[in-house]
Design a protein around this motif. Sequence first.
Motif, PDB file in Angstrom:
ATOM      1  N   ALA A 181      11.461   3.758  39.406  1.00  0.00           N
ATOM      2  CA  ALA A 181      11.121   5.063  39.056  1.00  0.00           C
ATOM      3  C   ALA A 181       9.782   5.465  39.588  1.00  0.00           C
ATOM      4  N   LEU A 182       8.873   4.553  39.750  1.00  0.00           N
ATOM      5  CA  LEU A 182       7.473   4.767  40.415  1.00  0.00           C
ATOM      6  C   LEU A 182       7.740   4.843  41.735  1.00  0.00           C
ATOM      7  N   SER A 183       8.552   4.158  42.404  1.00  0.00           N
ATOM      8  CA  SER A 183       8.670   4.330  43.735  1.00  0.00           C
ATOM      9  C   SER A 183       9.902   4.919  44.374  1.00  0.00           C
ATOM     10  N   LEU A 184      10.857   5.650  43.661  1.00  0.00           N
ATOM     11  CA  LEU A 184      12.143   6.234  44.080  1.00  0.00           C
ATOM     12  C   LEU A 184      11.995   7.012  45.086  1.00  0.00           C
ATOM     13  N   ASP A 185      10.960   8.130  44.956  1.00  0.00           N
ATOM     14  CA  ASP A 185      11.013   9.123  46.176  1.00  0.00           C
ATOM     15  C   ASP A 185      10.400   8.249  47.468  1.00  0.00           C
ATOM     16  N   ASN A 186       9.596   7.435  47.307  1.00  0.00           N
ATOM     17  CA  ASN A 186       8.861   6.942  48.620  1.00  0.00           C
ATOM     18  C   ASN A 186       9.910   6.166  49.266  1.00  0.00           C
ATOM     19  N   ILE A 187      10.764   5.379  48.416  1.00  0.00           N
ATOM     20  CA  ILE A 187      12.007   4.594  48.966  1.00  0.00           C
ATOM     21  C   ILE A 187      12.934   5.420  49.740  1.00  0.00           C
ATOM     22  N   LEU A 188      13.230   6.375  48.785  1.00  0.00           N
ATOM     23  CA  LEU A 188      14.356   7.223  49.719  1.00  0.00           C
ATOM     24  C   LEU A 188      13.777   7.886  50.845  1.00  0.00           C
ATOM     25  N   SER A 189      12.592   8.317  50.992  1.00  0.00           N
ATOM     26  CA  SER A 189      12.135   8.787  52.272  1.00  0.00           C
ATOM     27  C   SER A 189      11.945   7.768  53.354  1.00  0.00           C
ATOM     28  N   LEU A 190      12.190   6.403  52.953  1.00  0.00           N
ATOM     29  CA  LEU A 190      12.168   5.360  54.046  1.00  0.00           C
ATOM     30  C   LEU A 190      13.697   5.099  54.743  1.00  0.00           C
ATOM     31  N   SER A 191      14.410   6.113  54.166  1.00  0.00           N
ATOM     32  CA  SER A 191      15.989   5.553  54.507  1.00  0.00           C
ATOM     33  C   SER A 191      16.318   5.920  56.088  1.00  0.00           C
ATOM     34  N   ILE A 192      15.435   6.783  56.574  1.00  0.00           N
ATOM     35  CA  ILE A 192      15.838   7.265  57.976  1.00  0.00           C
ATOM     36  C   ILE A 192      14.576   6.337  58.886  1.00  0.00           C
ATOM     37  N   THR A 193      13.949   5.429  58.405  1.00  0.00           N
ATOM     38  CA  THR A 193      12.939   4.567  59.176  1.00  0.00           C
ATOM     39  C   THR A 193      13.618   3.327  59.993  1.00  0.00           C
ATOM     40  N   ALA A 194      14.483   3.029  59.086  1.00  0.00           N
ATOM     41  CA  ALA A 194      15.259   1.491  59.618  1.00  0.00           C
ATOM     42  C   ALA A 194      16.489   1.266  58.783  1.00  0.00           C
ATOM     43  N   ARG A 195      17.642   0.642  59.863  1.00  0.00           N
ATOM     44  CA  ARG A 195      18.853   0.548  59.098  1.00  0.00           C
ATOM     45  C   ARG A 195      19.275  -0.988  59.147  1.00  0.00           C
ATOM     46  N   ASP A 196      18.205  -1.833  59.764  1.00  0.00           N
ATOM     47  CA  ASP A 196      18.657  -3.239  59.775  1.00  0.00           C
ATOM     48  C   ASP A 196      18.066  -3.847  58.177  1.00  0.00           C
ATOM     49  N   PRO A 197      19.031  -4.368  57.593  1.00  0.00           N
ATOM     50  CA  PRO A 197      18.948  -4.867  56.005  1.00  0.00           C
ATOM     51  C   PRO A 197      17.692  -6.090  56.265  1.00  0.00           C
ATOM     52  N   TRP A 198      17.809  -6.999  57.472  1.00  0.00           N
ATOM     53  CA  TRP A 198      16.801  -7.991  57.502  1.00  0.00           C
ATOM     54  C   TRP A 198      15.406  -7.346  57.649  1.00  0.00           C
ATOM     55  N   VAL A 199      15.191  -6.556  58.613  1.00  0.00           N
ATOM     56  CA  VAL A 199      13.826  -5.878  58.795  1.00  0.00           C
ATOM     57  C   VAL A 199      13.423  -5.307  57.432  1.00  0.00           C
ATOM     58  N   ILE A 200      14.126  -4.452  56.717  1.00  0.00           N
ATOM     59  CA  ILE A 200      13.708  -4.044  55.628  1.00  0.00           C
ATOM     60  C   ILE A 200      13.570  -4.786  54.368  1.00  0.00           C
ATOM     61  N   GLY A 201      14.427  -5.632  54.261  1.00  0.00           N
ATOM     62  CA  GLY A 201      14.375  -6.563  53.236  1.00  0.00           C
ATOM     63  C   GLY A 201      12.934  -7.577  53.299  1.00  0.00           C
ATOM     64  N   PHE A 202      12.587  -8.110  54.698  1.00  0.00           N
ATOM     65  CA  PHE A 202      11.526  -8.847  54.791  1.00  0.00           C
ATOM     66  C   PHE A 202      10.155  -8.080  54.739  1.00  0.00           C
ATOM     67  N   ALA A 203      10.275  -6.815  55.039  1.00  0.00           N
ATOM     68  CA  ALA A 203       9.215  -5.752  54.956  1.00  0.00           C
ATOM     69  C   ALA A 203       8.935  -5.456  53.574  1.00  0.00           C
ATOM     70  N   VAL A 204       9.880  -5.102  52.666  1.00  0.00           N
ATOM     71  CA  VAL A 204       9.860  -4.984  51.386  1.00  0.00           C
ATOM     72  C   VAL A 204       9.224  -6.242  50.556  1.00  0.00           C
ATOM     73  N   LEU A 205       9.957  -7.470  50.813  1.00  0.00           N
ATOM     74  CA  LEU A 205       9.212  -8.555  50.083  1.00  0.00           C
ATOM     75  C   LEU A 205       7.751  -8.805  50.639  1.00  0.00           C
ATOM     76  N   ALA A 206       7.451  -8.589  51.822  1.00  0.00           N
ATOM     77  CA  ALA A 206       6.001  -8.876  52.283  1.00  0.00           C
ATOM     78  C   ALA A 206       5.173  -7.603  51.167  1.00  0.00           C
ATOM     79  N   LEU A 232       3.420  -1.915  50.038  1.00  0.00           N
ATOM     80  CA  LEU A 232       2.229  -2.654  49.905  1.00  0.00           C
ATOM     81  C   LEU A 232       1.465  -1.699  48.792  1.00  0.00           C
ATOM     82  N   LEU A 233       1.221  -0.661  49.293  1.00  0.00           N
ATOM     83  CA  LEU A 233       0.571   0.494  48.388  1.00  0.00           C
ATOM     84  C   LEU A 233       1.226   0.554  47.067  1.00  0.00           C
ATOM     85  N   THR A 234       2.392   0.763  47.265  1.00  0.00           N
ATOM     86  CA  THR A 234       3.140   1.370  45.930  1.00  0.00           C
ATOM     87  C   THR A 234       3.122  -0.244  45.103  1.00  0.00           C
ATOM     88  N   SER A 235       3.147  -1.207  45.657  1.00  0.00           N
ATOM     89  CA  SER A 235       3.194  -2.543  44.794  1.00  0.00           C
ATOM     90  C   SER A 235       1.915  -2.583  44.170  1.00  0.00           C
TER      91      SER A 235
END
Length: 213
Positions: A106-131, A12-15
């Motif tokens: 490019a704006l979000s690359l480092d933040n996105i990669l840092s979230l790789s350890i937060t969740a592994r469920d693609p549906w959770v990640i997908g809906f959170a990103v879309l929101a 949300l903050l990044t968007s």
Amino acid sequence: MKAFVTIFLLNLLTSIDNAIVVGGIAQKTRHNLYLIGALSAVLLTICRTALILGVLSIAGIAGFRIALGALVLIIAVRLSLVTAPDDRKEPSLLRLLCVIVVTDLALSLDNILSLSITARDPWVIGFAVLAGLVPLLTFLPLFVGVMSRLLWIQLLAAGFVGELGFDVMTDDKWLLPYMPTGWKEAALRTSVALLVILLGAWRMYRTRLRRRP
């Protein structure tokens, strides 16, 4: 639930920040802004989710950040071209979306990669990103309207994108050992931003001179 909230808030903050830059990219386009926002949200959800899951873990490969940063620098220079609609070629919808996706990632690359350890469920990640991307769709026409009236904001956004592109390049494994740190690094990044802004201001000045009777 914790993973969803974490990913949602960060995206949300990044968007919100990225929407200002996207507004500059989409300024004066004749394509429907809500369509651009909706398509961008879908594409960025897919790309960000893939990055978080590690599907596109090429960010650590030497040379990747140099190529990405160079593309962002080109986008920054084009974004600094502040002219009237008749002086600009209308980009295709596909090209416009590609520019938005590259710049956003490019704006979000480092933040996105840092979230790789937060969740592994693609549906959770997908809906959170879309929101988190909803503001991009909701406020895009507003940002475009502001950019159209206050051209200096577009110049500042171009400078910010240029600084970002340079920063992405210097974080590459090939360049990182040779780059200065501390105030020298900050001075280099600021210089790149100022160069992009001055280039845009100079071209805007020349355009106005040509229009004088």
